[in-house]
Design an enzyme around this catalytic site. Structure first.
Site, PDB file in Angstrom:
ATOM      1  N   THR A  12       3.815  12.228  29.334  1.00  0.00           N
ATOM      2  CA  THR A  12       4.230  11.439  28.166  1.00  0.00           C
ATOM      3  C   THR A  12       3.057  11.241  27.202  1.00  0.00           C
ATOM      4  O   THR A  12       3.139  11.591  26.016  1.00  0.00           O
ATOM      5  CB  THR A  12       4.755  10.057  28.629  1.00  0.00           C
ATOM      6  N   VAL A  13       1.952  10.689  27.699  1.00  0.00           N
ATOM      7  CA  VAL A  13       0.830  10.344  26.813  1.00  0.00           C
ATOM      8  C   VAL A  13       0.076  11.608  26.385  1.00  0.00           C
ATOM      9  O   VAL A  13      -0.230  11.794  25.195  1.00  0.00           O
ATOM     10  CB  VAL A  13      -0.128   9.351  27.512  1.00  0.00           C
ATOM     11  N   LYS A 102      -5.037   2.087  33.224  1.00  0.00           N
ATOM     12  CA  LYS A 102      -5.396   0.684  33.512  1.00  0.00           C
ATOM     13  C   LYS A 102      -5.550   0.441  35.001  1.00  0.00           C
ATOM     14  O   LYS A 102      -6.320  -0.433  35.414  1.00  0.00           O
ATOM     15  CB  LYS A 102      -4.374  -0.282  32.912  1.00  0.00           C
ATOM     16  N   GLU A 126      -8.774   1.923  24.882  1.00  0.00           N
ATOM     17  CA  GLU A 126      -7.827   1.200  24.020  1.00  0.00           C
ATOM     18  C   GLU A 126      -6.377   1.348  24.488  1.00  0.00           C
ATOM     19  O   GLU A 126      -5.574   0.410  24.406  1.00  0.00           O
ATOM     20  CB  GLU A 126      -7.955   1.697  22.568  1.00  0.00           C
ATOM     21  N   ILE A 133      -0.893  -1.052  20.346  1.00  0.00           N
ATOM     22  CA  ILE A 133      -1.508  -2.230  19.706  1.00  0.00           C
ATOM     23  C   ILE A 133      -3.028  -2.152  19.844  1.00  0.00           C
ATOM     24  O   ILE A 133      -3.529  -2.028  20.962  1.00  0.00           O
ATOM     25  CB  ILE A 133      -1.046  -3.548  20.385  1.00  0.00           C
ATOM     26  N   GLY A 184      10.086   7.287  28.838  1.00  0.00           N
ATOM     27  CA  GLY A 184       8.638   7.464  29.054  1.00  0.00           C
ATOM     28  C   GLY A 184       7.871   6.150  29.046  1.00  0.00           C
ATOM     29  O   GLY A 184       6.648   6.147  28.913  1.00  0.00           O
ATOM     30  N   GLU A 187       5.887   3.477  34.551  1.00  0.00           N
ATOM     31  CA  GLU A 187       4.861   4.194  35.316  1.00  0.00           C
ATOM     32  C   GLU A 187       5.540   5.216  36.230  1.00  0.00           C
ATOM     33  O   GLU A 187       6.750   5.125  36.487  1.00  0.00           O
ATOM     34  CB  GLU A 187       4.070   3.203  36.169  1.00  0.00           C
ATOM     35  N   LYS A 202      -3.556  -5.024  33.510  1.00  0.00           N
ATOM     36  CA  LYS A 202      -3.923  -5.186  32.092  1.00  0.00           C
ATOM     37  C   LYS A 202      -4.573  -6.539  31.824  1.00  0.00           C
ATOM     38  O   LYS A 202      -5.539  -6.626  31.055  1.00  0.00           O
ATOM     39  CB  LYS A 202      -2.671  -5.000  31.227  1.00  0.00           C
ATOM     40  N   GLY A 309       5.114   4.253  25.509  1.00  0.00           N
ATOM     41  CA  GLY A 309       5.759   5.420  24.891  1.00  0.00           C
ATOM     42  C   GLY A 309       4.720   6.395  24.363  1.00  0.00           C
ATOM     43  O   GLY A 309       3.556   6.033  24.140  1.00  0.00           O
TER      44      GLY A 309
HETATM   45  P1  NAP Z   1       3.101  11.276  33.217  1.00  0.00           P
HETATM   46  O1  NAP Z   1       4.120  11.464  32.178  1.00  0.00           O
HETATM   47  O2  NAP Z   1       3.509  11.172  34.643  1.00  0.00           O
HETATM   48  O3  NAP Z   1       2.018  12.452  33.054  1.00  0.00           O
HETATM   49  C1  NAP Z   1       1.009  12.696  33.992  1.00  0.00           C
HETATM   50  C2  NAP Z   1       0.400  14.049  33.677  1.00  0.00           C
HETATM   51  O4  NAP Z   1      -0.711  14.257  34.520  1.00  0.00           O
HETATM   52  C3  NAP Z   1       1.362  15.212  33.919  1.00  0.00           C
HETATM   53  O5  NAP Z   1       1.195  16.165  32.925  1.00  0.00           O
HETATM   54  C4  NAP Z   1       0.921  15.758  35.279  1.00  0.00           C
HETATM   55  O6  NAP Z   1       1.155  17.140  35.406  1.00  0.00           O
HETATM   56  C5  NAP Z   1      -0.563  15.494  35.222  1.00  0.00           C
HETATM   57  N1  NAP Z   1      -1.165  15.308  36.530  1.00  0.00           N
HETATM   58  C6  NAP Z   1      -0.946  14.312  37.417  1.00  0.00           C
HETATM   59  N2  NAP Z   1      -1.708  14.459  38.512  1.00  0.00           N
HETATM   60  C7  NAP Z   1      -2.418  15.586  38.314  1.00  0.00           C
HETATM   61  C8  NAP Z   1      -3.379  16.285  39.090  1.00  0.00           C
HETATM   62  N3  NAP Z   1      -3.773  15.834  40.280  1.00  0.00           N
HETATM   63  N4  NAP Z   1      -3.931  17.401  38.572  1.00  0.00           N
HETATM   64  C9  NAP Z   1      -3.561  17.865  37.363  1.00  0.00           C
HETATM   65  N5  NAP Z   1      -2.653  17.236  36.576  1.00  0.00           N
HETATM   66  C10 NAP Z   1      -2.098  16.121  37.057  1.00  0.00           C
HETATM   67  O7  NAP Z   1       2.235   9.943  32.921  1.00  0.00           O
HETATM   68  P2  NAP Z   1       2.059   9.206  31.528  1.00  0.00           P
HETATM   69  O8  NAP Z   1       3.203   8.296  31.304  1.00  0.00           O
HETATM   70  O9  NAP Z   1       1.671  10.162  30.471  1.00  0.00           O
HETATM   71  O10 NAP Z   1       0.832   8.244  31.875  1.00  0.00           O
HETATM   72  C11 NAP Z   1      -0.458   8.768  31.990  1.00  0.00           C
HETATM   73  C12 NAP Z   1      -1.457   7.606  32.064  1.00  0.00           C
HETATM   74  O11 NAP Z   1      -1.348   6.805  30.894  1.00  0.00           O
HETATM   75  C13 NAP Z   1      -1.220   6.638  33.233  1.00  0.00           C
HETATM   76  O12 NAP Z   1      -2.472   6.154  33.671  1.00  0.00           O
HETATM   77  C14 NAP Z   1      -0.420   5.509  32.604  1.00  0.00           C
HETATM   78  O13 NAP Z   1      -0.576   4.291  33.276  1.00  0.00           O
HETATM   79  C15 NAP Z   1      -1.070   5.451  31.235  1.00  0.00           C
HETATM   80  N6  NAP Z   1      -0.245   4.889  30.170  1.00  0.00           N
HETATM   81  C16 NAP Z   1       1.043   5.324  29.996  1.00  0.00           C
HETATM   82  C17 NAP Z   1       1.786   4.807  28.952  1.00  0.00           C
HETATM   83  C18 NAP Z   1       3.198   5.245  28.710  1.00  0.00           C
HETATM   84  O14 NAP Z   1       3.849   4.650  27.827  1.00  0.00           O
HETATM   85  N7  NAP Z   1       3.720   6.240  29.416  1.00  0.00           N
HETATM   86  C19 NAP Z   1       1.224   3.840  28.091  1.00  0.00           C
HETATM   87  C20 NAP Z   1      -0.097   3.420  28.321  1.00  0.00           C
HETATM   88  C21 NAP Z   1      -0.821   3.961  29.351  1.00  0.00           C
HETATM   89  P3  NAP Z   1       2.661  17.766  35.401  1.00  0.00           P
HETATM   90  O15 NAP Z   1       3.128  17.581  33.985  1.00  0.00           O
HETATM   91  O16 NAP Z   1       2.479  19.181  35.747  1.00  0.00           O
HETATM   92  O17 NAP Z   1       3.413  16.947  36.388  1.00  0.00           O
HETATM   93  N1  HSE Z   2       4.450   1.325  32.072  1.00  0.00           N
HETATM   94  C1  HSE Z   2       3.696   0.674  31.053  1.00  0.00           C
HETATM   95  C2  HSE Z   2       4.572  -0.326  30.347  1.00  0.00           C
HETATM   96  C3  HSE Z   2       3.184   1.695  30.078  1.00  0.00           C
HETATM   97  O1  HSE Z   2       5.788  -0.265  30.484  1.00  0.00           O
HETATM   98  O2  HSE Z   2       4.032  -1.192  29.663  1.00  0.00           O
HETATM   99  C4  HSE Z   2       2.263   1.112  29.036  1.00  0.00           C
HETATM  100  O3  HSE Z   2       1.059   0.707  29.607  1.00  0.00           O
END
Ligand code: NAP
Ligand code: HSE
Length: 438
Positions: A12-13, A102, A126, A133, A184, A187, A202, A309
């Site tokens: 997603t990110v 986080k 950030e 935000i 998206g 977690e 957080k 998101g």
């Molecule tokens: P996600 O959609 O599950 O994406 C994770 C990505 O990392 C995928 O592309 C996955 O590969 C890859 N990955 C995971 N383990 C791996 C490994 N061991 N080696 C290589 N690649 C690996 O997660 P996300 O929602 O983007 O979140 C990512 C981070 O941002 C997390 O720490 C989350 O807490 C934080 N975050 C998320 C949001 C949100 O709104 N989603 C907001 C703020 C912070 P594949 O694609 O091949 O599975």
């Molecule tokens: N899963 C987290 C949330 C993503 O819903 O706030 C953003 O950090």
């Protein structure tokens, strides 16, 4: 001058970040200098929204860090390991890091900060709190002249989205959680969202920055929305409240402990909370987050916006990348790291014993519907020196009643003492729910 970006994760990110880098037009000119050199994923066969030359993708995250063309490492893979080790590897290689993780920062922030300080590289976070935000940099830099009294907020988008849709549409919990996953917001393991762990990560980070020293993540009292009864949301609404998952980090009043040489005692917690409908956080709906910072002399400052998101979170990640890219453009941190941007600790923070914290409460009791029960309940509260703001019978059928009590502010141990006595009362069947109230 081109700046090589190595992306660990393209979910997603990561996809949101790649999309910004792929379309620099109309953005700050530095965005056009950023080149996505290598990207690590878990599964090379997975279809991706953005087409990248296949040779840029790898399943080996270490190869991304070690690639000489990569100047800045962006960790958006999530999880504790290998994410922590990869961040430390990048730092050891002298490469600055941007992370949205986080969970890692709340647990290993000190270790990472020490390694970064030793190597003279920045680790910017950030996106770890509040999605799109800007809150980390304002707390680190713009509010640095304040004594912070309280940081409170709605800092989990998934749970706020769930609570909003349950309250507005009467939607079912499981169905809305599935929507949050599809969008998206959630977690990889949504238990972190609904059990309050993500918000606890957080608030640990925010408290550490606001009060100047690391906060023990394991000591944060945490309650999620997974055991919240829709009946309490409805009763709260009848009584003029909205239920939100709130994270709070509050400085205890004893300022004798407050100073650069000493430490500060904090009450840090996460729990569903009844907010009066007129409270500034009560109107924060859907995936939005809001953080209220109260300090001296600034007063109250509220930060509001999308808390999760792809687009909003990528906006925060790219802001950090640009900060580092800007410093590189003027030759790097020549005279050492800027202590505000690097957020060096300057004070010892300890967590207060939860039984001494003070707050208002909402209690729902299941009782027999008979004369004298409310009087006996009132006597138990009085004996424990708990002052009642209101007590109402909200539902009665087949000889049973539901009684809801809102207390004035009271110390937690006194409140628990009253509940123990009430549970043992003739005519009281159970304490069915207990929630904090602002
Ligand atoms: P996600 O959609 O599950 O994406 C994770 C990505 O990392 C995928 O592309 C996955 O590969 C890859 N990955 C995971 N383990 C791996 C490994 N061991 N080696 C290589 N690649 C690996 O997660 P996300 O929602 O983007 O979140 C990512 C981070 O941002 C997390 O720490 C989350 O807490 C934080 N975050 C998320 C949001 C949100 O709104 N989603 C907001 C703020 C912070 P594949 O694609 O091949 O599975
Ligand atoms: N899963 C987290 C949330 C993503 O819903 O706030 C953003 O950090």
């Amino acid at each position: 001058m081109a700046i090589g970006i190595g992306l660990l994760g393209l979910g997603t990110v990561g996809s949101g970040v790649a999309a910004i880098l792929a379309s620099p037009q109309g953005r700050h000119p530095l965005v056009g200098e950023l080149v996505l050199e290598r990207v690590a994923v878990r599964d090379l066969q997975r279809p991706r929204p953005l087409s990248l030359p296949p040779e840029r993708l790898t399943t080996d995250p270490e190869a991304v860090i070690d690639d000489p063309k990569v100047d800045i490492v962006v960790e958006v893979m999530g999880g504790l390991e290998p994410a922590r080790s990869l961040i430390l590897r990048a730092i050891a290689a002298g490469k600055p890091v941007v992370t949205a993780n986080k969970a890692v920062i709340a647990r290993y922030g000190q270790e990472i900060a020490a390694a970064a300080a030793q190597q003279g590289v920045y680790v910017l976070i950030e996106a770890a709190v509040g999605g799109g935000i800007p809150i980390i940099e304002p707390i680190k830099q713009s509010l640095g002249g304040n004594r912070i009294r309280r940081v409170s907020g709605i800092i989990n988008g998934t749970t706020n989205y769930i609570l909003s849709r349950m309250a507005d549409e009467g939607a079912a919990y499981g169905e809305v959680l599935a929507d949050a996953q599809r969008l998206g917001y959630a977690e990889a393991d949504p238990a972190a969202d609904v059990q309050g762990g993500d918000a606890a990560d957080k608030i640990a980070i925010l408290a550490g920055l606001a009060y100047g020293g690391p906060v023990a993540r394991a000591g944060i009292a945490t309650e999620g929305i997974d055991r919240l009864d829709a009946r309490d949301v409805a009763y709260a609404a009848q009584l003029g409240f909205v239920v939100k998952l709130l994270a709070v980090a509050e400085r205890m009043e004893d300022e004798a402990h407050d100073g650069p040489a000493g430490g500060v005692e904090l009450d840090v917690r996460v729990h569903p909370t009844l907010l009066p409908k007129h409270h500034p956080l009560a109107g924060v709906h859907g995936v939005n987050n809001a953080i209220l910072v109260e300090g001296d002399p600034v007063g109250q400052v509220m930060f509001f916006g999308p808390g999760a998101g792809a687009g909003p979170t990528a906006s925060a990640v790219v802001a950090d990348i640009l900060n580092i890219a800007g410093i590189r453009q003027v030759g790097g941190p020549q005279a050492g790291l800027d202590p505000l941007l690097a957020a060096s600790s300057w004070r010892h923070c300890t967590l207060v014993d939860g039984s001494l914290s003070r707050h208002r409460n909402y209690v729902r009791l299941r009782t027999r519907d008979e004369a004298g029960v409310i009087g006996r309940i009132g006597t138990c509260f009085g004996a424990a020196e708990v002052s009642i703001q209101s007590i109402v019978q909200l539902d009665a059928s087949a000889g049973e009643a539901e009684i809801v009590v809102i207390t004035h502010e009271v110390r937690e141990d006194r409140f628990r003492e009253a509940l123990t006595a009430i549970e043992a009362l003739e005519g009281v069947e159970s304490v069915a729910a207990c929630l904090r109230t602002l």
